[in-house]
Design an enzyme around this catalytic site. Structure first.
Site, PDB file in Angstrom:
ATOM      1  CG  ASP A 249     115.353  89.758  92.092  1.00 20.96           C
ATOM      2  OD1 ASP A 249     116.523  89.629  91.699  1.00 20.96           O
ATOM      3  OD2 ASP A 249     114.579  90.650  91.665  1.00 20.96           O
TER       4      ASP A 249
ATOM      5  CD  GLU B 208     120.023  90.607  93.458  1.00 20.08           C
ATOM      6  OE1 GLU B 208     120.736  90.817  92.453  1.00 20.08           O
ATOM      7  OE2 GLU B 208     118.800  90.823  93.461  1.00 20.08           O
TER       8      GLU B 208
END
Length: 619
Positions: A328, A357
């Site tokens: 993330d 990400e």
């Protein structure tokens, strides 16, 4: 924050001095490439004690922090055999407390495990919104937020068992890999269902199930020949994380003087990580700022923090037998620290895949973060991150198929133009490509529920370079609008809850409209499974004319194995002169339509209906 540490030191006198409350990692393995293991031991005034191992293990280092409730013990496990070892904590000759610590034998071939790659299709789901397989764990006495399906932002009760119960559905669709948003404990008061504010990095949220359930999920996937990706969040933890509540030291997180509990929100300017002109003020504001008030930002320039994260990641890969990680908010991490993290994990598992990400919108900015990037090399930086997400491609998906007229730069020319920048990536086959996820408008919302636009989009996604990822429910036409709240783009899958009036997991439970979405996706993705030319082949494309885009996937060394893709994004049927595409067609006289199975001749011209696609297998 110093006051918080002092408060917890005082509170610990309610417990016996030197009593061990936690040891992390909870257990470990023999035969690891890196034989060094750092044990975090937590207990009241534990730093005053001296550890002793029986049978003996070489202690390389013992470290204390400003909080006396912690002891960090680095040991060499090279000669350790599988079994249980006793750790005694002594004051002088007297043993104050002791714990048993277990070393397990690694699975055969664990170090050589193969990660997900371009032969896969990833199915992304939010567990709380997918399926409720065990209603008894919807709420839990040890967690704050209770289940309330009537609340858009509340917990709805989906769980690991619900995922396991519907793996056959995902398998039937043609997806080969599962990515679930975080399942570890998120014990915040509200909005805890999203899982990105972790309260315990070693524990599944009991409302989803147990650690054993998480491992069962992997096993169930592997039995079907499928893979399992874990969503990992190193940048920030939850405010209620037990380590945040009793910090080993203040420098474990980015603490801002004057902010409540050290809080200062990130400026979210990710480009400061690579901008040669960026001020240190702006860079610090992005990297050290908190993602949100409930998400303290971890200090990855602290070697203890990085070591904790590395060992935690390896622990999950080993214990749950994972096939990869999705990380993330990658550019919000300390650039040097997160590079050490990914490097050390990949050294342990050279064939694993990790995707970051990088939610940025320029190809050069994304490419900077992929391993061996020439853009990064300009600044003397190599991320060692194998895979990144192609967000610039994602950004144009909802635009392209709503533009039926090809004015200059509109419609399918956006895709053509985007692919001209592929030279910036060191590994285009290891890009994760998607048209939607859990943070943006659902793709079918952007298309106003037009199944023909969806078919064009999924055809493009399934036949481009890279690793396609689809978002749960898109394959049955689910809608969701970000402006109405995150809960609207994270709706419950119909049929996932007992008593649902409709069960779209079953063919008999789908409406005619849902069948149109599902059947087309299923046909396309199952065909893709065995097409290595799609997985690894090169791309030859021709600039769109009249909003018709033609491209080929091919192997230069084997021209007989090729796929021709035709996308007609206009509102009119078109007759295409094939002479222009001789370079791609070469000696092929016909191709097989992968959707209908019909043979299509490639003599002089080709007819294609309005707002439709054609995928021809030229082998």
């Amino acid at each position: 924050m110093k006051n918080i540490i002092s408060l917890f030191i005082l509170m610990t006198f309610a417990f016996g001095i030197g009593q061990v409350q936690r040891v992390e990692p909870p257990y470990w393995w023999t035969g690891m490439k890196n034989s060094e293991l750092q044990l975090l031991v937590h207990g009241n005034q534990i730093s005053e004690l001296q550890p002793e191992f029986s049978p003996n293990i070489t202690i390389k280092k013992i470290e204390n922090t400003e909080n006396p409730n912690y002891l960090f013990i680095t040991v060499d496990t090279k000669s350790v055999q599988p079994g249980t070892i006793k750790i005694k904590f002594k004051k002088g000759r007297r043993t104050i407390s002791s714990v048993d610590y277990q070393f397990l034998e690694r699975r055969e071939g664990s170090a050589d495990r193969k990660g997900f790659d371009s032969s896969d299709v990833i199915y992304l789901l939010m567990p709380d919104r997918f399926a409720n397989g065990d209603t008894s764990n919807d709420s839990h006495p040890k967690t704050i937020e209770m289940a309330d399906r009537s609340q858009q932002g509340g917990r709805h009760g989906g769980d690991i068992q619900g995922i396991i119960d519907h793996l056959d559905y995902i398998d039937e669709l043609g997806a080969t890999t599962l990515w679930s948003t975080p399942l570890t404990l998120d014990n915040e008061k509200t909005y805890s269902y999203h899982g990105y504010a972790c309260s315990d990095l070693y524990q599944m949220d009991p409302r989803y199930g147990s650690n054993e359930d998480f491992s069962r999920l992997t096993e169930a996937l592997h039995q079907r020949g499928m893979k399992h990706i874990m969503d990992y969040v190193p940048n920030h933890w939850g405010l209620n994380n037990w380590l945040i509540q009793d910090l080993p030291a203040q420098d474990w997180l980015h603490y801002w003087e004057g902010g409540e509990n050290g809080f200062k929100r990130s400026n979210y300017i990710q480009t400061t990580q690579l901008d040669p002109n960026a001020s240190k003020y702006d860079a610090k504001g992005c990297m050290d700022g908190w993602f949100d008030y409930t998400m303290p930002d971890m200090n990855e320039s602290n070697p203890m923090v990085i070591n904790y994260l590395v060992q935690n990641t390896i622990w999950w890969i080993e214990s749950a037998n994972l096939d990869g990680m999705r990380v993330d908010t990658y550019p919000y991490n300390d650039k040097v620290g997160i590079t050490e993290w990914v490097t050390r994990v990949m050294e342990e598992y050279p064939n694993l895949n990790i995707v970051g990400e990088v939610f940025m919108h320029e190809t050069a900015h994304i490419a900077f973060w992929q391993k061996d990037s020439k853009i990064g090399a300009i600044q003397g930086f190599n991320s060692n991150l194998p895979s990144v997400m192609d967000f610039p491609l994602h950004d144009i998906f909802p635009q392209v198929f709503n533009q039926s007229e090809q004015n200059w730069g509109d419609g399918l020319f956006k895709v053509y133009d985007h692919l001209t920048q592929d030279f910036l990536y060191p590994n285009i086959n290891n890009l994760l490509i998607m048209m939607g996820n859990h943070d943006v408008n659902r793709i079918n919302q952007a298309f106003d529920g037009d199944v023909n636009k969806y078919k064009l989009a999924i055809t493009l996604l399934a036949t481009l370079r890279g690793i396609p990822q689809i978002y749960y429910g898109d394959e049955i036409g689910m809608l969701g609008e970000k402006s109405k709240g995150d809960g609207d783009i994270r709706r419950d899958f119909p049929g996932g809850w007992p008593g649902d009036p409709q069960n779209a997991f079953l063919e008999s439970g789908r409406t005619d409209g849902q069948k149109a979405y599902f059947d087309y996706t299923k046909k396309l993705l199952n065909w893709r499974k065995t097409k290595s030319v799609i997985h690894k082949g090169k791309t030859l494309h021709f600039s769109p004319m009249d909003n018709v885009y033609v491209y080929f996937r091919y192997f230069p060394e084997n021209p007989n194995d090729a796929v021709m893709v035709v996308l007609n994004n206009s509102l009119k049927d078109q007759q295409i002169d094939l002479a222009r595409f001789a370079e791609g067609i070469q000696n092929h006289q016909s191709g097989t339509d992968v959707i209908t199975g019909q043979n299509v001749g490639l003599d002089k011209s080709l007819e294609i209906k309005a707002k439709s696609s054609l995928v021809l297998d030229l082998n």
